[in-house]
Scaffold this active site. Sequence first.
Site, PDB file in Angstrom:
ATOM      1  N   PRO A 105      93.062 100.048  77.507  1.00 14.97           N
ATOM      2  CA  PRO A 105      91.653  99.831  77.151  1.00 14.97           C
ATOM      3  C   PRO A 105      90.818  99.074  78.185  1.00 14.97           C
ATOM      4  O   PRO A 105      89.661  98.785  77.914  1.00 14.97           O
ATOM      5  CB  PRO A 105      91.759  99.033  75.846  1.00 14.97           C
ATOM      6  N   GLY A 106      91.403  98.760  79.337  1.00 12.28           N
ATOM      7  CA  GLY A 106      90.564  98.261  80.422  1.00 12.28           C
ATOM      8  C   GLY A 106      90.531  96.754  80.633  1.00 12.28           C
ATOM      9  O   GLY A 106      89.704  96.255  81.397  1.00 12.28           O
ATOM     10  N   ASP A 153      94.852 112.825  84.637  1.00 16.93           N
ATOM     11  CA  ASP A 153      96.254 112.421  84.795  1.00 16.93           C
ATOM     12  C   ASP A 153      96.436 111.809  86.180  1.00 16.93           C
ATOM     13  O   ASP A 153      96.201 112.478  87.189  1.00 16.93           O
ATOM     14  CB  ASP A 153      97.130 113.675  84.638  1.00 16.93           C
ATOM     15  N   CYS A 234     104.785  95.743  79.475  1.00 18.64           N
ATOM     16  CA  CYS A 234     104.981  94.720  78.436  1.00 18.64           C
ATOM     17  C   CYS A 234     106.268  95.065  77.691  1.00 18.64           C
ATOM     18  O   CYS A 234     106.338  95.059  76.482  1.00 18.64           O
ATOM     19  CB  CYS A 234     103.774  94.610  77.506  1.00 18.64           C
TER      20      CYS A 234
HETATM   21  N1  SAM Z   1      96.105  98.363  81.882  1.00 15.82           N
HETATM   22  C1  SAM Z   1      95.590  98.519  80.522  1.00 15.82           C
HETATM   23  C2  SAM Z   1      94.932  97.217  80.116  1.00 15.82           C
HETATM   24  O1  SAM Z   1      95.295  96.150  80.638  1.00 15.82           O
HETATM   25  O2  SAM Z   1      94.029  97.253  79.261  1.00 15.82           O
HETATM   26  C3  SAM Z   1      96.684  98.960  79.575  1.00 15.82           C
HETATM   27  C4  SAM Z   1      97.322 100.261  79.982  1.00 15.82           C
HETATM   28  S1  SAM Z   1      98.405 100.962  78.777  1.00 15.82           S
HETATM   29  C5  SAM Z   1      99.849 100.018  78.946  1.00 15.82           C
HETATM   30  C6  SAM Z   1      98.832 102.488  79.529  1.00 15.82           C
HETATM   31  C7  SAM Z   1      97.725 103.533  79.527  1.00 15.82           C
HETATM   32  O3  SAM Z   1      98.111 104.601  80.382  1.00 15.82           O
HETATM   33  C8  SAM Z   1      97.452 104.179  78.188  1.00 15.82           C
HETATM   34  O4  SAM Z   1      96.091 104.052  77.869  1.00 15.82           O
HETATM   35  C9  SAM Z   1      97.816 105.650  78.384  1.00 15.82           C
HETATM   36  O5  SAM Z   1      96.989 106.537  77.650  1.00 15.82           O
HETATM   37  C10 SAM Z   1      97.603 105.811  79.854  1.00 15.82           C
HETATM   38  N2  SAM Z   1      98.350 106.900  80.505  1.00 15.82           N
HETATM   39  C11 SAM Z   1      99.556 107.399  80.165  1.00 15.82           C
HETATM   40  N3  SAM Z   1      99.927 108.378  81.013  1.00 15.82           N
HETATM   41  C12 SAM Z   1      98.943 108.498  81.922  1.00 15.82           C
HETATM   42  C13 SAM Z   1      98.732 109.335  83.063  1.00 15.82           C
HETATM   43  N4  SAM Z   1      99.641 110.251  83.410  1.00 15.82           N
HETATM   44  N5  SAM Z   1      97.602 109.187  83.781  1.00 15.82           N
HETATM   45  C14 SAM Z   1      96.672 108.264  83.419  1.00 15.82           C
HETATM   46  N6  SAM Z   1      96.811 107.445  82.348  1.00 15.82           N
HETATM   47  C15 SAM Z   1      97.926 107.558  81.608  1.00 15.82           C
END
Ligand code: SAM
Length: 308
Positions: A105-106, A153, A234
């Site tokens: 979520p950023g 992606d 995490c």
């Molecule tokens: N870094 C974020 C934060 O601190 O708010 C949390 C990131 S969360 C652990 C991982 C994210 O990666 C998810 O929103 C997921 O939808 C996204 N994700 C998964 N596979 C992906 C891909 N192949 N390319 C881009 N995003 C991807």
Amino acid sequence: ALYHIPDVSKPRYVRVNTLKLDLKSALHELGKQNKVHMDDMVPDVLVLPPGTDLHNHPLVTNGSIFLQHLEDLMSPDFKGKASSMVAVALGPKPGWEVLDACSAPGNKTAHLAALMRGEGKIIACELNKDRVTRLANTIKLAGADNVKVLHGDFLNLNPEDPSYSKVRAILLDPSCSGSGTAADRLDHLLPSFNTGHADAADIHRLTKLAAFQKKALAHALSFPAVEKIVYSTCSIHQIENEDVIKSLLPLAKSLGFQLATPFPRWPRRGLPVIEGAEHLLRTDPVEDKEGFFIALFVRTSIKPSEEP
Ligand code: SAM
């Protein structure tokens, strides 16, 4: 007994969004109603007494302060400070171009923007459409104007594309099991995959996640101008942490990268199952309120064959 007891004994951590509010004013404002002090290791993080609830505080609702919770769906508890260590470990400079590979979520995107004082460019990539909306909301709330959201992606971004030729740093916080977070505390108490007692479904899920994490890290390493990559999860599982680093270390080294040591004063380091484990950073799900893992790659020299 294996049940979740809300932990009210640990301090609460918040991050000051320095794009909107300076530290001194934040200390002053929060200090009106709470005991508050600066964290001794992570810049822009403030420490409040256990049980402090700031959810409806105006500084939170206007984006001046970010609570360190990872996801809305998890416990409304604040988390530890580990999630605010990731962007600091990467240490982007104002004016750099930075890629946040898996960004919704950023929270870390917003943190990167603050560390860069809103100068330079952040490309925030996210695969999931609904989560792109949340990402955009976070960025707006944070006032992070130098972020370009990319719905797609990360694995399909072409590192040779001129749009990425100036990317100097990558933050890679891929999907993980979340086994280090409070909502999963129960999981963490159960025999883990690493001790060989997880059931087949767990093993299947972790193996799939680890395969993605390795692919994503290999992809990050392939961007031609990248000097720094931070990898974080995490998760408390070795298969998503040390094992991922171990399998990519030869490729990283061949491209001129080495492991560097984020937060050298931090006592908890990687599990000793890999050469250089002392460079890796772990936080403890109980002691630090969340189990986190951080690895930092730094490229000191771009080898001639790799030069763009
Ligand atoms: N870094 C974020 C934060 O601190 O708010 C949390 C990131 S969360 C652990 C991982 C994210 O990666 C998810 O929103 C997921 O939808 C996204 N994700 C998964 N596979 C992906 C891909 N192949 N390319 C881009 N995003 C991807």
